[in-house]
Scaffold this motif. Structure first.
Motif, PDB file in Angstrom:
ATOM      1  N   GLY A  59       0.739  -1.130   0.125  1.00  0.00           N
ATOM      2  CA  GLY A  59      -0.062   0.042  -0.031  1.00  0.00           C
ATOM      3  C   GLY A  59       0.860   1.387   0.030  1.00  0.00           C
ATOM      4  O   GLY A  59       0.335   2.467   0.173  1.00  0.00           O
ATOM      5  N   LYS A  60       2.221   1.179  -0.175  1.00  0.00           N
ATOM      6  CA  LYS A  60       2.999   2.410  -0.230  1.00  0.00           C
ATOM      7  C   LYS A  60       2.906   3.165  -1.580  1.00  0.00           C
ATOM      8  O   LYS A  60       2.320   2.841  -2.444  1.00  0.00           O
ATOM      9  CB  LYS A  60       4.457   1.984  -0.399  1.00  0.00           C
ATOM     10  CG  LYS A  60       4.830   1.091   0.901  1.00  0.00           C
ATOM     11  CD  LYS A  60       6.387   0.949   0.928  1.00  0.00           C
ATOM     12  CE  LYS A  60       6.656  -0.261   0.176  1.00  0.00           C
ATOM     13  NZ  LYS A  60       7.839  -0.918   0.258  1.00  0.00           N
ATOM     14  N   PRO A  61       2.703   4.465  -1.256  1.00  0.00           N
ATOM     15  CA  PRO A  61       2.773   5.378  -2.438  1.00  0.00           C
ATOM     16  C   PRO A  61       3.628   5.063  -3.466  1.00  0.00           C
ATOM     17  O   PRO A  61       4.879   4.817  -3.374  1.00  0.00           O
ATOM     18  CB  PRO A  61       2.774   6.771  -1.982  1.00  0.00           C
ATOM     19  CG  PRO A  61       3.536   6.498  -0.702  1.00  0.00           C
ATOM     20  CD  PRO A  61       3.237   5.102  -0.003  1.00  0.00           C
ATOM     21  N   GLY A  62       3.383   5.204  -4.864  1.00  0.00           N
ATOM     22  CA  GLY A  62       4.224   5.083  -5.894  1.00  0.00           C
ATOM     23  C   GLY A  62       5.232   6.014  -5.999  1.00  0.00           C
ATOM     24  O   GLY A  62       4.962   6.987  -5.168  1.00  0.00           O
ATOM     25  N   GLY A  63       6.055   6.296  -7.066  1.00  0.00           N
ATOM     26  CA  GLY A  63       6.634   7.689  -7.526  1.00  0.00           C
ATOM     27  C   GLY A  63       6.847   7.599  -8.953  1.00  0.00           C
ATOM     28  O   GLY A  63       6.277   7.036  -9.674  1.00  0.00           O
TER      29      GLY A  63
END
Length: 115
Positions: A59-63
């Motif tokens: 669930g970590k934000p992408g970049g």
């Protein structure tokens, strides 16, 4: 890092779902389940929704892209609600601490709060 942007996912899922193939519909459902699960994990961990997610994480934000990852991004919120509407009777929650029905209420409340 692998990332997926929700506007591309939405278009792809609509295309798969529209095909006259049960296998295509199964793949669409599987991708919808994974997307909602990622959204759910992000919401539980960060109390936020993101424009992009790192699909290799939890669930970590992408970049990457033109600008920094946006919180409460309209596409993400809209697609999550559309997928919950379309597949909600089949989706399952990865959270052992909440039942899915209660979790969906909390999750949708969070979506609506940022819209």
């Amino acid at each position: 890092m692998f990332r997926i942007e929700v506007n591309r996912l939405s278009t792809f899922l609509k295309g798969l779902w529209g095909l006259p193939s049960e296998k295509a519909k199964e793949v669409a459902f599987d991708l919808a389940q994974r997307w909602i699960s990622t959204n759910w994990k992000a919401y539980l961990k960060y109390e936020a929704m993101f424009e992009k997610y790192d699909v290799t994480g939890d669930g970590k934000p992408g970049g990457g892209g033109e600008y920094e990852v946006q919180l409460g991004f309209g596409w993400t919120n809209g697609v999550a609600l559309q997928l919950l509407d379309q597949f909600g009777d089949r989706l399952i929650s990865a959270s052992a601490s909440l039942s899915f029905s209660f979790g969906v209420v909390v999750f949708c409340g969070g979506l609506l709060a940022v819209l």
